[in-house]
Design a protein around this motif. Sequence first.
Motif, PDB file in Angstrom:
ATOM      1  N   GLY A  88       0.773  -1.233   0.000  1.00  0.00           N
ATOM      2  CA  GLY A  88       0.000   0.000   0.000  1.00  0.00           C
ATOM      3  C   GLY A  88       0.802   1.279   0.000  1.00  0.00           C
ATOM      4  N   ARG A  89       2.144   1.190  -0.036  1.00  0.00           N
ATOM      5  CA  ARG A  89       2.953   2.402  -0.046  1.00  0.00           C
ATOM      6  C   ARG A  89       3.145   2.932  -1.460  1.00  0.00           C
ATOM      7  NH1 ARG A  89       6.007  -0.414   3.846  1.00  0.00           N
ATOM      8  NH2 ARG A  89       7.530  -1.005   2.274  1.00  0.00           N
ATOM      9  N   VAL A  90       3.327   4.257  -1.549  1.00  0.00           N
ATOM     10  CA  VAL A  90       3.669   4.933  -2.793  1.00  0.00           C
ATOM     11  C   VAL A  90       5.021   5.619  -2.611  1.00  0.00           C
ATOM     12  CG1 VAL A  90       3.102   6.878  -4.308  1.00  0.00           C
ATOM     13  CG2 VAL A  90       1.318   5.272  -3.629  1.00  0.00           C
ATOM     14  N   TYR A  91       5.905   5.431  -3.588  1.00  0.00           N
ATOM     15  CA  TYR A  91       7.204   6.101  -3.611  1.00  0.00           C
ATOM     16  C   TYR A  91       7.248   7.040  -4.808  1.00  0.00           C
ATOM     17  CZ  TYR A  91       9.326   2.759  -0.286  1.00  0.00           C
ATOM     18  OH  TYR A  91       9.633   2.006   0.821  1.00  0.00           O
ATOM     19  N   LEU A  92       7.954   8.171  -4.641  1.00  0.00           N
ATOM     20  CA  LEU A  92       8.285   9.057  -5.748  1.00  0.00           C
ATOM     21  C   LEU A  92       9.793   9.046  -5.941  1.00  0.00           C
ATOM     22  CD1 LEU A  92       6.050  12.241  -5.276  1.00  0.00           C
ATOM     23  CD2 LEU A  92       5.652  10.266  -6.746  1.00  0.00           C
ATOM     24  N   TRP A  93      10.229   8.840  -7.210  1.00  0.00           N
ATOM     25  CA  TRP A  93      11.644   8.785  -7.559  1.00  0.00           C
ATOM     26  C   TRP A  93      11.945   9.894  -8.563  1.00  0.00           C
ATOM     27  CZ3 TRP A  93      13.590   4.970  -4.541  1.00  0.00           C
ATOM     28  CH2 TRP A  93      12.725   3.929  -4.174  1.00  0.00           C
ATOM     29  N   ARG A 100      15.195   8.766  -4.216  1.00  0.00           N
ATOM     30  CA  ARG A 100      13.882   8.776  -3.576  1.00  0.00           C
ATOM     31  C   ARG A 100      13.539  10.191  -3.126  1.00  0.00           C
ATOM     32  NH1 ARG A 100      12.776   5.403   1.837  1.00  0.00           N
ATOM     33  NH2 ARG A 100      13.342   7.373   2.843  1.00  0.00           N
ATOM     34  N   GLN A 101      12.364  10.665  -3.555  1.00  0.00           N
ATOM     35  CA  GLN A 101      11.943  12.015  -3.214  1.00  0.00           C
ATOM     36  C   GLN A 101      10.911  12.023  -2.099  1.00  0.00           C
ATOM     37  OE1 GLN A 101      11.448  14.984  -6.343  1.00  0.00           O
ATOM     38  NE2 GLN A 101       9.365  15.394  -5.611  1.00  0.00           N
ATOM     39  N   ALA A 102      10.033  11.019  -2.066  1.00  0.00           N
ATOM     40  CA  ALA A 102       8.993  10.956  -1.028  1.00  0.00           C
ATOM     41  C   ALA A 102       8.475   9.528  -0.944  1.00  0.00           C
ATOM     42  CB  ALA A 102       7.850  11.915  -1.347  1.00  0.00           C
ATOM     43  N   VAL A 103       7.892   9.187   0.201  1.00  0.00           N
ATOM     44  CA  VAL A 103       7.227   7.898   0.390  1.00  0.00           C
ATOM     45  C   VAL A 103       6.134   8.078   1.422  1.00  0.00           C
ATOM     46  CG1 VAL A 103       8.957   7.180   2.103  1.00  0.00           C
ATOM     47  CG2 VAL A 103       7.528   5.457   0.987  1.00  0.00           C
ATOM     48  N   TRP A 104       4.981   7.438   1.208  1.00  0.00           N
ATOM     49  CA  TRP A 104       3.896   7.499   2.188  1.00  0.00           C
ATOM     50  C   TRP A 104       2.998   6.277   2.048  1.00  0.00           C
ATOM     51  CZ3 TRP A 104       4.113  10.731  -2.086  1.00  0.00           C
ATOM     52  CH2 TRP A 104       3.044  10.662  -2.999  1.00  0.00           C
ATOM     53  N   GLN A 105       2.255   6.010   3.126  1.00  0.00           N
ATOM     54  CA  GLN A 105       1.285   4.919   3.127  1.00  0.00           C
ATOM     55  C   GLN A 105       0.008   5.431   2.488  1.00  0.00           C
ATOM     56  OE1 GLN A 105       2.144   1.815   4.336  1.00  0.00           O
ATOM     57  NE2 GLN A 105       0.230   1.006   3.496  1.00  0.00           N
ATOM     58  N   ALA A 106      -0.303   4.943   1.299  1.00  0.00           N
ATOM     59  CA  ALA A 106      -1.442   5.454   0.542  1.00  0.00           C
ATOM     60  C   ALA A 106      -2.693   4.614   0.722  1.00  0.00           C
ATOM     61  CB  ALA A 106      -1.078   5.532  -0.942  1.00  0.00           C
ATOM     62  N   LEU A 137       2.499  16.210  -4.137  1.00  0.00           N
ATOM     63  CA  LEU A 137       3.761  15.479  -4.285  1.00  0.00           C
ATOM     64  C   LEU A 137       4.520  15.319  -2.977  1.00  0.00           C
ATOM     65  CD1 LEU A 137       4.980  16.805  -7.744  1.00  0.00           C
ATOM     66  CD2 LEU A 137       3.411  14.936  -7.185  1.00  0.00           C
ATOM     67  N   ARG A 138       3.935  15.774  -1.880  1.00  0.00           N
ATOM     68  CA  ARG A 138       4.510  15.519  -0.549  1.00  0.00           C
ATOM     69  C   ARG A 138       3.799  14.366   0.148  1.00  0.00           C
ATOM     70  NH1 ARG A 138       3.615  20.929  -0.801  1.00  0.00           N
ATOM     71  NH2 ARG A 138       1.788  20.708   0.548  1.00  0.00           N
ATOM     72  N   GLY A 139       2.732  13.851  -0.481  1.00  0.00           N
ATOM     73  CA  GLY A 139       1.986  12.758   0.130  1.00  0.00           C
ATOM     74  C   GLY A 139       0.826  13.217   0.971  1.00  0.00           C
ATOM     75  N   ASP A 140       0.431  14.490   0.837  1.00  0.00           N
ATOM     76  CA  ASP A 140      -0.752  14.990   1.554  1.00  0.00           C
ATOM     77  C   ASP A 140      -1.990  14.774   0.691  1.00  0.00           C
ATOM     78  OD1 ASP A 140       0.788  15.881   3.690  1.00  0.00           O
ATOM     79  OD2 ASP A 140       1.160  17.830   2.750  1.00  0.00           O
TER      80      ASP A 140
END
Length: 356
Positions: A88-93, A100-106, A137-140
């Motif tokens: 369920g996680r999303v990463y931004l590369w 790796r730029q960001a990661v969050w539980q989506a 793009l910050r995962g908010d």
Amino acid sequence: MAMSARLSPWMILGWRIRLPAFDSVWSSPVRAIHYLVLALALAGCAGNMFSLKPAIPANVMHEGVHSGGSALAFNPAGTLLASGGWEGRVYLWSLPGGKRQAVWQAHDGSVNGLAFIEDGGVLISAGYDRRIVLWDLRGDGRASVRTESPVTSLAVAAGRGLLASGHDDGRVIVWRLQDKRRLERVGQKRLHTRRVRGLAWHPGKPALASSGRDGRVMQWTIGGGVVEFPPPSTYSRSLVYTPNGRTLIGSGWFRLFRWDLEARRLHEIPTEHNGIINSIALGSEGRHLASISRQTDSAVYFLDPSTGEVIERFQPHELCGGFVALSGDGRYLATTSDDASVRIWDLERPRGKRTR
């Protein structure tokens, strides 16, 4: 070592398995099929790990990212890659370096769809937890909708502000992006009796193609009717339209499916894949088709979309292939897999020598 009439026990995946005598296995066709299926299952996706054919190595390899990779998307500028997995996680590369730029539980379940919209400033994710979410793009989270059935596929017509979601119950829902912050449901149809696998928007008109585990392939013109195309020999895992909108391409066991939309005719094309072609992506000019496979095969190819011939070979994964994506400008290829890795190729700057 001499071969006895009965093979000695093997230790496979921690299980002690005693195989019967060779002649007894093949004395019954049904029994032979059962043992063949067992062999394929035990082989997993190791089928092309021993290939002697050279393949282009990835520029960037991130290991252990997801519990299993399930979704990928490039932003329109080709400067970001989003990846999602079973956990369920999303990463931004960031590109080209792949940092790796960001990661969050989506999501609470697997991520089954990703897409950038609004010039790449908003990322949409869809999950098996029945949620579709808009993120910055910050995962908010900007907005979220909950659907009646788990989401199993996602497709975006960015220029029209439309989004389509396919569901576990066979339903397809069309959404419109409102004020860049919310999704409005504008239509839905239960096009399949089982899970929706492939979704693709027509490049020139408000029409949507879908494929399901029921083997059916449909085209729904939004505000109009539904057309069913000839069913393929195995259900289609993925769908893409050619740039001129005259042909729909799908993928299944070993082969590609090509539907002539005007004639409603199906042509099946064999490939070098030794398993299910799980995901495909068409280059912007339609000259090559990126593909990745699973079930005894984890190959990554560029295929000729008309003939199925291999144009280029890329480094295969260690386990079953999950998803493949191409950047809009054609510079980057990305893949993810059951082996939990995310891999990126910079096609303008290939790395080193080809591996075997």
